[in-house]
Design a protein around this motif. Structure first.
Motif, PDB file in Angstrom:
ATOM      1  N   UNK A 133       1.183  -0.959  -0.595  1.00  0.00           N
ATOM      2  CA  UNK A 133      -0.030  -0.358  -0.580  1.00  0.00           C
ATOM      3  C   UNK A 133       0.950   1.020   0.122  1.00  0.00           C
ATOM      4  N   UNK A 134       0.403   1.962  -0.682  1.00  0.00           N
ATOM      5  CA  UNK A 134       1.388   3.644  -0.426  1.00  0.00           C
ATOM      6  C   UNK A 134       0.650   4.878  -0.685  1.00  0.00           C
ATOM      7  N   UNK A 135       0.484   5.749   0.556  1.00  0.00           N
ATOM      8  CA  UNK A 135      -0.294   6.776  -0.162  1.00  0.00           C
ATOM      9  C   UNK A 135       0.025   7.648  -0.913  1.00  0.00           C
ATOM     10  N   UNK A 136       0.527   7.644  -2.085  1.00  0.00           N
ATOM     11  CA  UNK A 136       0.287   8.635  -3.061  1.00  0.00           C
ATOM     12  C   UNK A 136       0.700   7.788  -4.355  1.00  0.00           C
ATOM     13  N   UNK A 137       0.863   8.227  -5.678  1.00  0.00           N
ATOM     14  CA  UNK A 137       1.480   7.905  -6.685  1.00  0.00           C
ATOM     15  C   UNK A 137       2.868   8.970  -7.097  1.00  0.00           C
ATOM     16  N   UNK A 138       3.735   9.651  -6.079  1.00  0.00           N
ATOM     17  CA  UNK A 138       3.902  10.657  -6.400  1.00  0.00           C
ATOM     18  C   UNK A 138       6.045  10.083  -6.677  1.00  0.00           C
ATOM     19  N   UNK A 139       6.999  10.556  -7.625  1.00  0.00           N
ATOM     20  CA  UNK A 139       8.141  10.267  -7.360  1.00  0.00           C
ATOM     21  C   UNK A 139       8.757  10.076  -6.684  1.00  0.00           C
ATOM     22  N   UNK A 140       8.645  10.287  -5.572  1.00  0.00           N
ATOM     23  CA  UNK A 140       9.380   9.927  -4.304  1.00  0.00           C
ATOM     24  C   UNK A 140       8.591   8.319  -3.337  1.00  0.00           C
ATOM     25  N   UNK A 141       7.632   8.422  -3.490  1.00  0.00           N
ATOM     26  CA  UNK A 141       7.078   7.217  -3.211  1.00  0.00           C
ATOM     27  C   UNK A 141       7.053   6.242  -3.850  1.00  0.00           C
ATOM     28  N   UNK A 142       6.707   6.196  -4.988  1.00  0.00           N
ATOM     29  CA  UNK A 142       7.424   4.940  -6.509  1.00  0.00           C
ATOM     30  C   UNK A 142       8.744   4.853  -6.160  1.00  0.00           C
ATOM     31  N   UNK A 143       9.512   5.778  -6.136  1.00  0.00           N
ATOM     32  CA  UNK A 143      10.872   5.690  -5.955  1.00  0.00           C
ATOM     33  C   UNK A 143      11.905   4.788  -4.852  1.00  0.00           C
ATOM     34  N   UNK A 144      11.320   4.977  -3.828  1.00  0.00           N
ATOM     35  CA  UNK A 144      10.823   4.167  -2.047  1.00  0.00           C
ATOM     36  C   UNK A 144      10.413   3.398  -2.743  1.00  0.00           C
ATOM     37  N   UNK A 145       9.388   2.678  -2.935  1.00  0.00           N
ATOM     38  CA  UNK A 145       8.560   0.728  -3.280  1.00  0.00           C
ATOM     39  C   UNK A 145       9.936   0.499  -4.064  1.00  0.00           C
ATOM     40  N   UNK A 146      10.489   1.047  -5.413  1.00  0.00           N
ATOM     41  CA  UNK A 146      11.793  -0.254  -5.957  1.00  0.00           C
ATOM     42  C   UNK A 146      12.784   0.144  -5.045  1.00  0.00           C
ATOM     43  N   UNK A 147      13.327   0.907  -4.667  1.00  0.00           N
ATOM     44  CA  UNK A 147      14.566   0.694  -3.511  1.00  0.00           C
ATOM     45  C   UNK A 147      14.163  -0.210  -2.597  1.00  0.00           C
ATOM     46  N   UNK A 148      13.039  -0.066  -2.452  1.00  0.00           N
ATOM     47  CA  UNK A 148      12.954  -1.261  -0.688  1.00  0.00           C
ATOM     48  C   UNK A 148      12.757  -2.608  -1.571  1.00  0.00           C
ATOM     49  N   UNK A 149      12.395  -2.298  -2.649  1.00  0.00           N
ATOM     50  CA  UNK A 149      11.724  -4.280  -2.874  1.00  0.00           C
ATOM     51  C   UNK A 149      12.988  -5.103  -4.553  1.00  0.00           C
ATOM     52  N   UNK A 150      13.278  -3.704  -4.891  1.00  0.00           N
ATOM     53  CA  UNK A 150      14.215  -4.437  -6.193  1.00  0.00           C
ATOM     54  C   UNK A 150      15.807  -4.059  -6.367  1.00  0.00           C
ATOM     55  N   UNK A 151      16.291  -4.842  -6.090  1.00  0.00           N
ATOM     56  CA  UNK A 151      18.050  -5.300  -6.183  1.00  0.00           C
ATOM     57  C   UNK A 151      18.765  -4.310  -6.808  1.00  0.00           C
ATOM     58  N   UNK A 152      19.384  -3.555  -6.690  1.00  0.00           N
ATOM     59  CA  UNK A 152      20.654  -2.727  -7.675  1.00  0.00           C
ATOM     60  C   UNK A 152      21.496  -3.443  -8.459  1.00  0.00           C
ATOM     61  N   UNK A 153      21.432  -2.850  -9.417  1.00  0.00           N
ATOM     62  CA  UNK A 153      21.347  -3.194 -10.925  1.00  0.00           C
ATOM     63  C   UNK A 153      20.330  -3.984 -11.616  1.00  0.00           C
ATOM     64  N   UNK A 154      19.171  -4.109 -11.139  1.00  0.00           N
ATOM     65  CA  UNK A 154      17.867  -4.725 -11.987  1.00  0.00           C
ATOM     66  C   UNK A 154      17.466  -3.605 -12.879  1.00  0.00           C
ATOM     67  N   UNK A 155      16.924  -4.218 -14.225  1.00  0.00           N
ATOM     68  CA  UNK A 155      15.983  -3.361 -15.197  1.00  0.00           C
ATOM     69  C   UNK A 155      14.620  -3.002 -15.091  1.00  0.00           C
ATOM     70  N   UNK A 156      14.035  -1.942 -14.467  1.00  0.00           N
ATOM     71  CA  UNK A 156      13.217  -1.558 -13.663  1.00  0.00           C
ATOM     72  C   UNK A 156      12.063  -0.993 -14.744  1.00  0.00           C
ATOM     73  N   UNK A 157      11.288  -2.155 -15.102  1.00  0.00           N
ATOM     74  CA  UNK A 157      10.319  -1.431 -16.831  1.00  0.00           C
ATOM     75  C   UNK A 157       9.134  -0.264 -15.919  1.00  0.00           C
ATOM     76  N   UNK A 158       8.715   0.603 -16.950  1.00  0.00           N
ATOM     77  CA  UNK A 158       7.393   0.983 -16.451  1.00  0.00           C
ATOM     78  C   UNK A 158       6.842   1.840 -16.306  1.00  0.00           C
ATOM     79  N   UNK A 159       5.346   2.333 -16.465  1.00  0.00           N
ATOM     80  CA  UNK A 159       5.129   2.953 -17.909  1.00  0.00           C
ATOM     81  C   UNK A 159       5.257   4.462 -18.163  1.00  0.00           C
ATOM     82  N   UNK A 160       4.148   5.247 -18.379  1.00  0.00           N
ATOM     83  CA  UNK A 160       4.962   6.662 -19.042  1.00  0.00           C
ATOM     84  C   UNK A 160       4.331   8.069 -18.459  1.00  0.00           C
ATOM     85  N   UNK A 161       4.118   7.266 -16.542  1.00  0.00           N
ATOM     86  CA  UNK A 161       3.483   7.590 -15.779  1.00  0.00           C
ATOM     87  C   UNK A 161       4.315   8.828 -15.373  1.00  0.00           C
ATOM     88  N   UNK A 162       4.342  10.422 -14.835  1.00  0.00           N
ATOM     89  CA  UNK A 162       5.151  11.706 -14.682  1.00  0.00           C
ATOM     90  C   UNK A 162       5.665  10.960 -13.176  1.00  0.00           C
TER      91      UNK A 162
END
Length: 318
Positions: free
Chosen positions: A181-210
């Motif tokens: 669960x996230x509070x919003x879909x801001x860049x800060x929140x989504x970045x924190x989710x990626x860093x907490x769940x995806x290992x560095x060096x990984x390829x991260x695919x996303x859509x075009x959301x700002x």
């Protein structure tokens, strides 16, 4: 010797766990696979006390509980019912609702079944679980709120909540999933989710959301792509099919098994789906994890469960 294995079929379960004594013997073998060792003096002889949930070292007389540190700690519900609950929850493909569990186990109170399932769910998340690796699709969705094709009103799955989802790419299939669960879909929140769940060096695919416009820090290979751009390029195939499939499967599972859940407890249902999804090829190995026999965190009390959602037990016990 090693820990005892887990039952692979309902017939094996019935034959192995015929009474409370069998459950206690199993707990003892899981806790001390190489024989009893007193945590205080390392003595190897033990006297069983009372119902044999507690043992006393014959050397220093230190008492040790068989159920301490598991979901069974200080429970008043019979152990055999707990074992059945863990087995049914781990082997039933769509899971089991509190009402179904109450009927299957013949429990007198619905609240007992609800509490048992919530305690089992909280044993699903390993504190030190590894991060997702390789190529990972990341997206966010809304659980609850208006839905396409629904004539007015709001979804009764849960109060509207934003959820971030990440799924590993494994060829044409999917690997592990993470949901939060996230509070919003801001860049800060989504970045924190990626860093907490995806290992560095990984390829991260996303859509075009700002919200994904700012690439994640610390060495991620961020590859955003919008569906509109894909169509302009002559590729009608949906982008990030794995994460979208996981989101669709989660919503279908939530409707089909649990009908409705309270927003306060939505995260543990996300955790349950994640647990099932990541073990879909070998569901029976989950039996010991659910009982807390492989966990490294304290069991959850009823007070802690209720405090996460003060009105959940009264308004929407499901």
């Amino acid at each position: 010797m090693g820990k005892p294995d887990f039952p692979h079929s309902i017939l094996e379960f019935q034959a192995r766990f015929v009474d409370v004594r069998a459950c206690l013997d199993y707990l003892f073998a899981c806790r001390w696979p190489d024989g009893f060792a007193c945590p205080r003096c390392h003595g190897t002889a033990v006297w069983p006390l009372a119902t044999r949930r507690t043992g006393e070292c014959t050397t220093c007389h230190h008492q040790t509980s068989l159920t301490a540190g598991t979901v069974l700690h200080k429970t008043h519900t019979p152990l055999l019912q707990w074992f059945w609950a863990a087995y049914l929850m781990s082997t039933a493909t769509p899971g089991i609702s509190a009402l179904q569990l109450q009927r299957q186990l013949g429990l007198g109170r619905y609240e007992t079944a609800w509490t048992m399932l919530h305690k089992l769910r909280r044993a699903m998340v390993a504190p030190g679980r590894s991060l997702l690796t390789g190529e990972v699709e990341v997206d966010e969705c809304e659980v609850g709120g208006p839905e396409a094709g629904r004539k007015g009103g709001r979804s009764n799955i849960a109060a509207a909540a934003k959820v971030a989802v990440a799924v590993e790419v494994r060829g044409k299939g999917s690997g592990r999933v993470r949901m939060q669960i996230i509070h919003d879909a801001s860049a800060e929140t989504l970045e924190a989710f990626v860093m907490a769940n995806v290992a560095t060096g990984s390829v991260v695919h996303t859509d075009g959301w700002m919200g994904y416009a700012r690439p994640p820090k610390k060495g991620y290979d961020h590859r955003p792509r919008s569906q509109r751009a894909a169509k302009r390029e002559g590729n009608p195939e949906p982008i990030m099919p794995r994460v979208h499939r996981a989101i669709s499967n989660f919503k279908s599972w939530l409707r089909g098994t649990h009908r409705s859940v309270s927003a306060e407890h939505l995260q543990v249902y996300l955790d349950e789906f994640t647990f099932r999804y990541n073990r879909r090829a070998s569901p029976m190995v989950s039996f010991q994890r659910l009982l807390g026999l492989e966990s490294h965190h304290e069991p959850t009390t009823l007070r802690q469960i209720i405090s996460e959602g003060p009105s959940a037990a009264k308004r929407n016990l499901n």
